[in-house]
Design a protein around this motif. Structure first.
Motif, PDB file in Angstrom:
ATOM      1  N   PHE A 203      67.325  73.769  41.196  1.00 45.28           N
ATOM      2  CA  PHE A 203      67.534  75.218  41.082  1.00 45.28           C
ATOM      3  C   PHE A 203      66.680  75.955  42.111  1.00 45.28           C
ATOM      4  N   GLY A 204      65.407  75.563  42.212  1.00 44.98           N
ATOM      5  CA  GLY A 204      64.519  76.200  43.177  1.00 44.98           C
ATOM      6  C   GLY A 204      64.987  76.010  44.610  1.00 44.98           C
ATOM      7  N   LEU A 205      65.539  74.826  44.900  1.00 43.24           N
ATOM      8  CA  LEU A 205      66.036  74.578  46.256  1.00 43.24           C
ATOM      9  C   LEU A 205      67.225  75.473  46.576  1.00 43.24           C
ATOM     10  N   VAL A 206      68.151  75.617  45.627  1.00 40.87           N
ATOM     11  CA  VAL A 206      69.294  76.504  45.837  1.00 40.87           C
ATOM     12  C   VAL A 206      68.806  77.949  46.005  1.00 40.87           C
ATOM     13  N   ALA A 207      67.787  78.334  45.239  1.00 44.43           N
ATOM     14  CA  ALA A 207      67.241  79.688  45.367  1.00 44.43           C
ATOM     15  C   ALA A 207      66.688  79.927  46.765  1.00 44.43           C
ATOM     16  N   MET A 208      66.025  78.924  47.332  1.00 42.89           N
ATOM     17  CA  MET A 208      65.412  79.092  48.653  1.00 42.89           C
ATOM     18  C   MET A 208      66.438  79.110  49.782  1.00 42.89           C
ATOM     19  N   THR A 209      67.664  78.647  49.524  1.00 41.05           N
ATOM     20  CA  THR A 209      68.692  78.738  50.565  1.00 41.05           C
ATOM     21  C   THR A 209      68.992  80.197  50.915  1.00 41.05           C
ATOM     22  N   THR A 210      68.760  81.105  49.978  1.00 41.32           N
ATOM     23  CA  THR A 210      68.971  82.519  50.281  1.00 41.32           C
ATOM     24  C   THR A 210      67.976  83.006  51.330  1.00 41.32           C
ATOM     25  N   MET A 211      66.718  82.574  51.203  1.00 44.23           N
ATOM     26  CA  MET A 211      65.710  82.956  52.190  1.00 44.23           C
ATOM     27  C   MET A 211      65.992  82.298  53.534  1.00 44.23           C
ATOM     28  N   VAL A 212      66.437  81.049  53.508  1.00 49.55           N
ATOM     29  CA  VAL A 212      66.794  80.373  54.756  1.00 49.55           C
ATOM     30  C   VAL A 212      67.924  81.116  55.459  1.00 49.55           C
ATOM     31  N   SER A 213      68.946  81.499  54.704  1.00 48.84           N
ATOM     32  CA  SER A 213      70.091  82.192  55.301  1.00 48.84           C
ATOM     33  C   SER A 213      69.682  83.536  55.896  1.00 48.84           C
ATOM     34  N   LEU A 214      68.844  84.268  55.186  1.00 49.84           N
ATOM     35  CA  LEU A 214      68.364  85.552  55.700  1.00 49.84           C
ATOM     36  C   LEU A 214      67.548  85.350  56.976  1.00 49.84           C
ATOM     37  N   ALA A 215      66.702  84.317  56.981  1.00 53.79           N
ATOM     38  CA  ALA A 215      65.878  84.043  58.157  1.00 53.79           C
ATOM     39  C   ALA A 215      66.738  83.584  59.335  1.00 53.79           C
ATOM     40  N   THR A 258      65.600  88.545  42.081  1.00 51.02           N
ATOM     41  CA  THR A 258      65.567  88.792  40.638  1.00 51.02           C
ATOM     42  C   THR A 258      65.653  87.493  39.850  1.00 51.02           C
ATOM     43  N   TYR A 259      66.323  86.492  40.389  1.00 52.46           N
ATOM     44  CA  TYR A 259      66.675  85.299  39.617  1.00 52.46           C
ATOM     45  C   TYR A 259      65.822  84.081  39.957  1.00 52.46           C
ATOM     46  N   PHE A 260      64.806  84.236  40.790  1.00 45.67           N
ATOM     47  CA  PHE A 260      64.032  83.071  41.215  1.00 45.67           C
ATOM     48  C   PHE A 260      63.374  82.346  40.037  1.00 45.67           C
ATOM     49  N   GLY A 261      62.939  83.070  39.032  1.00 51.79           N
ATOM     50  CA  GLY A 261      62.226  82.443  37.918  1.00 51.79           C
ATOM     51  C   GLY A 261      63.102  82.014  36.756  1.00 51.79           C
ATOM     52  N   ASP A 262      64.421  82.107  36.907  1.00 52.83           N
ATOM     53  CA  ASP A 262      65.311  81.812  35.785  1.00 52.83           C
ATOM     54  C   ASP A 262      65.415  80.324  35.455  1.00 52.83           C
ATOM     55  N   PHE A 263      64.796  79.464  36.249  1.00 52.45           N
ATOM     56  CA  PHE A 263      64.822  78.036  35.926  1.00 52.45           C
ATOM     57  C   PHE A 263      64.091  77.722  34.629  1.00 52.45           C
ATOM     58  N   ILE A 264      63.223  78.637  34.155  1.00 54.07           N
ATOM     59  CA  ILE A 264      62.497  78.372  32.907  1.00 54.07           C
ATOM     60  C   ILE A 264      63.450  78.304  31.713  1.00 54.07           C
ATOM     61  N   PRO A 270      68.421  75.501  22.382  1.00 56.03           N
ATOM     62  CA  PRO A 270      69.233  74.897  23.447  1.00 56.03           C
ATOM     63  C   PRO A 270      69.021  75.593  24.788  1.00 56.03           C
ATOM     64  N   ILE A 271      69.430  74.913  25.858  1.00 55.29           N
ATOM     65  CA  ILE A 271      69.272  75.472  27.198  1.00 55.29           C
ATOM     66  C   ILE A 271      70.127  76.735  27.337  1.00 55.29           C
ATOM     67  N   ALA A 272      69.521  77.782  27.887  1.00 54.76           N
ATOM     68  CA  ALA A 272      70.245  79.042  28.124  1.00 54.76           C
ATOM     69  C   ALA A 272      70.981  78.930  29.458  1.00 54.76           C
ATOM     70  N   TRP A 273      72.201  78.405  29.418  1.00 56.38           N
ATOM     71  CA  TRP A 273      72.947  78.133  30.637  1.00 56.38           C
ATOM     72  C   TRP A 273      73.486  79.396  31.298  1.00 56.38           C
ATOM     73  N   ARG A 274      73.759  80.428  30.522  1.00 52.62           N
ATOM     74  CA  ARG A 274      74.391  81.628  31.086  1.00 52.62           C
ATOM     75  C   ARG A 274      73.556  82.263  32.194  1.00 52.62           C
ATOM     76  N   PRO A 275      72.268  82.560  31.985  1.00 53.55           N
ATOM     77  CA  PRO A 275      71.489  83.145  33.085  1.00 53.55           C
ATOM     78  C   PRO A 275      71.288  82.171  34.244  1.00 53.55           C
ATOM     79  N   ILE A 276      71.255  80.879  33.953  1.00 50.83           N
ATOM     80  CA  ILE A 276      71.088  79.889  35.026  1.00 50.83           C
ATOM     81  C   ILE A 276      72.312  79.876  35.935  1.00 50.83           C
ATOM     82  N   LEU A 277      73.497  79.826  35.338  1.00 52.76           N
ATOM     83  CA  LEU A 277      74.727  79.796  36.126  1.00 52.76           C
ATOM     84  C   LEU A 277      74.939  81.105  36.879  1.00 52.76           C
ATOM     85  N   LYS A 278      74.562  82.222  36.250  1.00 50.52           N
ATOM     86  CA  LYS A 278      74.670  83.517  36.939  1.00 50.52           C
ATOM     87  C   LYS A 278      73.757  83.543  38.160  1.00 50.52           C
TER      88      LYS A 278
END
Length: 305
Positions: A203-215, A258-264, A270-278
């Motif tokens: 999840f964190g790796l996918v999140a960082m692709t946004t920063m890579v793309s912007l850079a 906004t969503y960087f910390g949603d991996f928690i 049960p796992i809260a999949w809705r915010p993770i998938l969003k």
């Protein structure tokens, strides 16, 4: 004696351009034939990263930071009373150390590393004066941008793997790896906890692709990798500042930080999949959009260096 007007020179061997373009071998070559010519740009970019001293410094830092976090926790007094968050749970279970490291670094250090490697993709070539030479190869500019983006993501993936391995190693050394108590209070096994931790890092790796793309986008705009890094991080900080004011609450659902910390949410039962998938959807949309804009801009750019 050769007849008049006829050259007695030995015939010139024909150029084997067709074989060379197809990735084949010339006579007498011992080099293995290149398979998958489409991966050539990615292979070249990855090789460049391996020959940069900065790469090993950042990877060493990724391995060292979980150790430092674990050491500080081991030397500190465990918090007493109240509900413990991700960081507080490290004191009772080393399995939470890689999770805590990700939680502490994903809002500042990891975006900085992603902006650094992404900002040097195109602008770094311009600084070295090798961009025009690189574009002389029969490869489209869009493929160049995509190859550099993929190399940057692989670079971060290796760093994330080192951070995960370090967290597990030193978490086990300092506190031991035990069944994990989730944020909901239930207990899961060590293997289950390891699986959730791996998902958190993906999840964190996918999140960082946004920063890579912007850079990468800023890297196609400027000829300075430092300028691309600074511009990327300024945009990131501005987004953080704006969304801290209630007037810009409408902006919060649409910006990727906004969503960087949603991996928690993976550590709930049960796992809260809705915010993770969003969150993953937002990351993918931003990454694809920014990278596409970078590719379009680079295709139209006049390369002078």
């Amino acid at each position: 004696m050769s007849p008049a007007g006829v050259c007695a020179c030995p015939p010139t061997p024909p150029a084997n351009d067709a074989v060379a373009q197809a990735g084949g071998l010339r006579h007498g070559s011992t080099r293995a034939p290149m398979q998958g010519a489409a991966w050539g740009p990615l292979r070249r970019e990855w090789t460049k990263l391996l020959f940069q001293r900065r790469s090993y410094l950042i990877w060493a830092g990724a391995f060292l930071l979980p150790f430092l976090i674990g050491l500080v926790a081991w030397l500190s007094t465990a918090p007493s009373g109240g509900e413990m968050g991700i960081v507080g749970r490290v004191f009772g279970n080393g399995l939470y150390l890689p999770v805590a490291a990700l939680f502490l670094l994903i809002t500042m250090m990891l975006p900085l590393a992603a902006a650094m490697v992404g900002g040097s993709t195109i602008a770094g070539e311009a600084e070295l004066g090798t961009l025009r030479m690189m574009l002389l190869r029969p490869v489209g500019r869009g493929s160049v941008v995509l190859a550099k983006w993929l190399a940057a993501v692989l670079y971060l993936a290796l760093g994330a793997g080192l951070m995960l391995a370090s967290g597990l190693i030193f978490g086990g050394v300092f506190f031991g790896l035990q069944p994990m108590v989730t944020l909901s209070g239930s207990t899961i096994g060590v293997a289950h906890g390891l699986g959730l931790t791996l998902l958190a890092y993906l999840f964190g790796l996918v999140a960082m692709t946004t920063m890579v793309s912007l850079a990468v986008l800023f890297s196609t705009v400027t000829d300075s990798s430092l300028t691309a890094l600074i511009a990327t991080f300024i945009v990131y900080i501005v987004i953080q500042v704006l969304t801290s004011f209630s007037y810009f609450d409408w902006l919060i659902p649409y910006v990727f930080p906004t969503y960087f910390g949603d991996f928690i949410n993976l550590f709930r039962d049960p796992i809260a999949w809705r915010p993770i998938l969003k969150a993953l959807l937002v990351f993918v949309l931003w990454s694809v959009g920014l990278t596409a804009v970078a590719g379009l801009h680079f295709r139209r750019k006049d390369v002078l260096s």
